[in-house]
Design an enzyme around this catalytic site. Structure first.
Site, PDB file in Angstrom:
ATOM      1  CB  ALA A  98      -0.849   0.006   1.100  1.00 52.86           C
ATOM      2  CG  ASP A  99       3.601   2.525   3.224  1.00 52.81           C
ATOM      3  OD1 ASP A  99       2.706   3.335   3.148  1.00 52.81           O
ATOM      4  OD2 ASP A  99       3.958   1.951   4.059  1.00 52.81           O
ATOM      5  CG  LEU A 100       6.549  -0.292  -1.570  1.00 52.30           C
ATOM      6  CD1 LEU A 100       6.775  -1.780  -1.994  1.00 52.30           C
ATOM      7  CD2 LEU A 100       7.619   0.660  -1.652  1.00 52.30           C
TER       8      LEU A 100
END
Length: 424
Positions: free
Chosen positions: A197-199
């Site tokens: 999700a961050d990436l």
């Protein structure tokens, strides 16, 4: 401010596609830094603004301390640079500013007037409290592209919640479709092995910033970008989200199998596991020929992919029995020769020793103040005219404060006064 040691000087690189774009980066951890590292790889001048060391905080991006493993120095001893931090911060310059101080806030506003992009991932409302919100900074620099990265966005009922990748993988549905089937041993919710999700949010933020810069260059008008981890997580459900919206039925975990394609999963060979990824009916016929079971490709239950999906529970055990009869490398060689998609399941040692990975330049080495050769995962973008370059190692905390502030017109006396005020 930490400037006693500095990074080695690297040979000059050809200007990148984003040469001349200056980014003021107030983001930390992963989503924001992943975005700004991508911009930096493409040639942007990314100035990473970090918290100065204090009595209750070591200073800097939290990920500097997220280890072990830590980078080892020339004597084999751990440094203060965690591998996590090193993986998301190359090609940047680090300065320290305490934005909780009025002098630090004034300094950021001064820097913004000479920047193209501003990236931050503070909680909703924090930037306004510091006078560093989009409305304020766009008044100072109408050409600015201001990108906020938060867990849940600037609007909506969850806007004030802190956002973490793990929680968003659960809330956004990814863990409901990741992991072994509930009716099998080991079944249950499972997060992905990296913070996707961050990436993904970092990559979507990069795309949004580039689009906004294109608009700015055409019109002279900057804008605010509102990126949220949960929005991105919902978007990246892709075909699984489409499956639900089309059917009204929530997909379930399928382990290493595919919801819409059969056979497309992990199978056990005679000496280990391998991936079989048949993507169409022709490939299935070729697989059956290689496997010595051509009659399966003519069976009405298995001719078309839709038939194979409907009869998955019959077909997969039959294929599993056949695949256990030969070693995995024998299968891989034969299937690759027949143009049937398949693959090994490598650990990371095998990945970074793979001749194709090495031939594609996916490992890069750069000198660092603490070691002669720091190995990093390279950018995957291959541009013929303006390829990404590694111009700087991940910076030490505050390594470039004096240098950068001088470029913005601050004198040595100005810096001394800011240091006295606790702003840098």
């Amino acid at each position: 401010m930490t400037e006693a040691v500095s990074s080695p000087t690297l040979p000059p690189a050809a200007p990148g596609a984003l040469n001349g774009v200056r980014v003021l980066d107030l983001s930390r951890v992963l989503a924001g830094p992943w975005c700004t590292q991508t911009l930096a790889d493409l040639g942007a001048d990314v100035i990473k603004v970090e918290r100065p060391p204090g009595e209750r905080h070591p200073g800097g991006d939290d990920t500097r301390g997220w280890g072990p493993p830590f980078l080892k120095d020339r004597d084999g001893l751990d440094t203060a640079e965690a591998a996590y931090y090193l993986g998301a911060n190359r090609n940047k310059r680090s300065i320290t500013i305490d934005i909780a101080t009025p002098a630090g806030q004034d300094l950021v506003r001064r820097l913004v007037t000479q920047c193209d992009v501003f990236v931050e991932n503070y909680k909703v409302g924090d930037m306004a409290r510091y006078g560093l919100d989009a409305a304020t900074l766009l008044q100072l620099n109408p050409r600015l592209v201001y990108c906020s990265v938060t867990g849940f966005g600037q609007t909506g009922p969850y806007r004030d919640r802190a956002g973490y990748d793990y929680a968003v993988q659960g809330l956004g549905g990814l863990m409901s479709i990741t992991g072994e089937r509930d009716d099998l041993p080991g079944g249950g919710p499972q997060k992905v092995g990296v913070a996707v999700a961050d990436l993904f949010t970092g990559m979507y933020a990069t795309v949004a910033i580039l689009a906004a810069l294109r608009h700015r260059d055409a019109t002279g008008q900057g804008q605010a970008i509102d990126m949220a981890l949960l929005d991105t997580q919902v978007a990246m459900l892709a075909n699984m989200g489409a499956n639900y919206l089309a059917s009204g039925v929530a997909p379930k975990r399928a382990g290493n199998a595919h919801q819409n394609i059969v056979p497309y999963q992990v199978f056990e060979a005679a000496d280990g596991h391998m991936i079989l990824a048949v993507g169409n009916d022709g490939q299935f016929a070729k697989f059956c020929q290689v496997a010595g079971v051509p009659e399966l490709a003519a069976d009405p239950r298995f001719v078309k992919n839709a038939d194979r999906v409907r009869h998955r529970d019959v077909l997969v055990p039959m294929l599993a029995e056949v695949l256990r009869t030969r070693p995995k490398q024998t299968w891989l060689d034969a299937l690759e020769a027949a143009k049937v998609p398949c693959g090994a399941i490598n650990n990371l040692a095998e990945v970074f020793a793979d001749p194709h990975v090495l031939a594609r330049g996916m490992v890069t080495q750069v000198p660092h103040p603490h070691t002669d050769s720091l190995r990093l995962v390279a950018s995957p973008m291959k541009l013929s005219a303006t390829p990404p370059t590694v111009r700087r190692p991940p910076p030490l905390l505050g390594e470039h404060t004096q240098q950068v502030l001088a470029e913005f017109g601050l004198s040595a006396d100005d810096c001394a006064a800011l240091r006295q005020a606790g702003a840098i």
